[in-house]
Design a protein around this motif. Structure first.
Motif, short mmCIF file in Angstrom:
data_model
loop_
_atom_site.label_atom_id
_atom_site.label_comp_id
_atom_site.label_asym_id
_atom_site.label_seq_id
_atom_site.Cartn_x
_atom_site.Cartn_y
_atom_site.Cartn_z
N LYS A 327 0.82 -1.22 0.00
CA LYS A 327 0.00 0.00 0.00
C LYS A 327 0.85 1.27 0.00
N ALA A 328 2.16 1.12 -0.30
CA ALA A 328 3.04 2.30 -0.30
C ALA A 328 2.73 3.19 -1.51
N GLN A 329 3.18 4.45 -1.37
CA GLN A 329 2.97 5.41 -2.48
C GLN A 329 4.16 5.35 -3.42
N GLY A 330 4.34 4.23 -4.09
CA GLY A 330 5.48 4.07 -5.00
C GLY A 330 5.95 2.62 -4.99
N PHE A 364 9.79 -6.76 -6.31
CA PHE A 364 9.46 -5.35 -6.53
C PHE A 364 7.96 -5.18 -6.28
N ILE A 365 7.64 -4.29 -5.34
CA ILE A 365 6.25 -4.16 -4.91
C ILE A 365 5.77 -2.78 -5.32
N GLU A 366 4.78 -2.78 -6.21
CA GLU A 366 4.22 -1.50 -6.67
C GLU A 366 3.01 -1.19 -5.79
N GLY A 367 3.15 -0.19 -4.94
CA GLY A 367 2.08 0.09 -3.98
C GLY A 367 0.76 0.43 -4.67
N GLN A 368 -0.33 0.00 -4.04
CA GLN A 368 -1.68 0.23 -4.59
C GLN A 368 -2.47 1.09 -3.62
#
Ligand code: EPZ
Length: 429
Positions: A327-330, A364-368
């Motif tokens: 849930k990160a912004q990036g 690699f985690i793309e925040g949503q």
């Protein structure tokens, strides 16, 4: 099979008491094999792994009394247990018991040191990696044990006792450091363990062994010096608070927002994780008896992390951090360097709407902006709690299956979270 049902969206506010560390309790219990006297342990958490190990130790002849009662007769919530191995009745740890919990292989150290023989089943496969036992066997062999592998068992013998020596591990191993320390404590002469694990649990076990009469110096550094003694005696010891449980709840608060005091937490045992949380935008206030974790309206900032032996970022918090970063912004990255197969939570997190790409040992985690509740399945202890963390912040209902994984290592998880406002319950099958 039991499930955990979570309805996400509530912030966490309140106090969570931190339990005794599972990964200190298990080797401390095993240390009871090294003496004929009683070892009294306080602050033992109520966990399935503790029950499993009590059975394994019982098979060797250890009398296990929980606050004066027998196992199963009451919940062992932060309890005092007394372990007495006045007589070792069996030096064999059979496959049927060892396969249930990998750490039970560690009995090989005190058994061969005290009895001059041990026959312990090789633990076999494990969900998070191959996890071989070569370091243990090489260390015991350096201390003078004769080692043979026979029909799935490691057979160690040292009829004239172990002899102190230099043990150099090719890679840092927590379990092999515990075992080498216990074995060297009862060996003749001096031992030096090089490239030792420095985890707080290693320090806790060394402190307990020293109370039992061992002469161990340097635990908590990469070089441990041990002067062997003829025998160890009884002692009383309080299990160190669980740094992984602490980090897990800190990440849960970071995920949901709110403010929670982690009572009894030792922040000095998880500095790398706390630094990571601070750079993700979480506020952490440390005081004399714990710490308070808070996140207000600000979003979660992405981080780049590599798991490492202590004092680095722990592999046992990797799955929980990944849940937070969904849930990160990036975009965040997490590299796992301790175990080769510890990303099984990735596909389950994806069921909740996480966008994670794996490239070998790196994720690699793309925040949503949002996650959606779903039915998910636990695969190992830390992976399962990462699904709980994600579920706490997902929209709607999440059910986590195979919760026996959680019961191995988190004491009163639902109670602790619901006391802080989470909507979480156990559905008993
Ligand atoms: C301990 O496992 C913990 N278990 C693990 O916690 C933790 O993930 C791990 O240390 C690392 O911090 C307990 O304390 C009961 P290692 P351990 O030996 O001792 C390789 C949890 O969720 N290795 O430090 O088994 C091994 O494969 C758990 O609570 C060998 O190659 O881990 C790994 O890559 C899971 N040969 C690395 O060393 C050996 O003989 C480090 O493992 C021994 C280990």
């Amino acid at each position: 099979m039991d499930k955990i049902r979570i309805v996400g969206g509530n912030p966490l506010n309140g106090t969570i008491p931190i339990s005794g560390a599972k990964n200190a309790t298990l080797p401390l219990m095993i240390a009871s094999l090294a003496t004929a006297d009683t070892l009294t342990l306080h602050n033992v958490p109520s966990l399935q792994d503790v029950v499993t190990l009590s059975r394994i130790l019982g098979n060797h002849g250890v009398d296990y009394a929980v606050a004066g009662r027998r196992p199963g007769s009451q919940r062992t919530h932060g309890s005092t247990v007394r372990l007495t191995a006045s007589e070792i009745v069996d030096t064999t740890a059979p496959y049927d018991l060892v396969r249930r919990m990998r750490a039970s292989f560690w009995v090989i150290g005190p058994l061969v040191a005290r009895m001059g023989e041990a026959k312990v089943s090789l633990p076999g496969g494990c969900a998070i990696g191959t996890r071989p036992v070569d370091f243990f066997l090489d260390a015991l062999s350096a201390l003078g044990a004769n080692i043979e592998i026979d029909q799935g068992y490691a057979v160690a013998s040292a009829s004239n006792g172990l002899v102190g020596n230099r043990v150099t591990f090719p890679k840092v191993s927590v379990g092999a450091t515990h075992v080498a320390s216990m074995a060297a404590a009862l060996a003749r002469g001096e031992s030096v363990i090089e490239n030792a694990a420095a985890e707080p649990e290693v320090v806790d076990v060394a402190e307990c062994l020293n109370k039992m009469g061992a002469k161990i110096e340097g635990a908590g550094t990469r070089t441990i010096h041990i002067q062997g003694v003829e025998e160890l005696h009884g002692a009383e010891h309080t299990v160190v608070p669980d740094r992984i449980e602490t980090g897990t709840y800190a990440m849960a608060v970071a995920m949901t927002g709110g403010k929670v005091r982690l009572e009894g937490a030792r922040p000095q045992h998880l500095e790398a994780a706390l630094e990571t949380l601070k750079s993700a935008g979480v506020s952490i206030e440390v005081d004399d008896t714990g710490m308070t974790v808070a996140r207000n309206g600000n979003g979660i900032q992405p981080v780049d992390v590599t798991t490492e032996p202590f004092p680095g970022f722990p592999t046992d918090l990797q799955a929980q951090l990944m849940a937070l970063m969904t849930k990160a912004q990036g975009t965040s990255s997490i590299r796992e360097t301790i175990f080769e197969n510890r990303f099984m939570h990735v596909s389950e997190l994806a069921r909740l709407g996480a966008a994670i790409r794996l490239d070998g040992q790196q994720a690699f985690i793309e925040g949503q902006p949002t996650l959606q509740g779903a039915e998910v399945m636990a695969t190992d202890l830390r992976a399962s709690v990462s699904l709980v963390i994600a579920g706490l912040a997902a929209e709607g209902e999440t059910t986590v299956g195979r919760v026996y994984h959680l019961d191995r290592g988190f004491e009163n998880l639902e109670e602790k979270l619901s006391a802080c406002g989470a909507q979480i319950e156990r559905l008993v099958a």
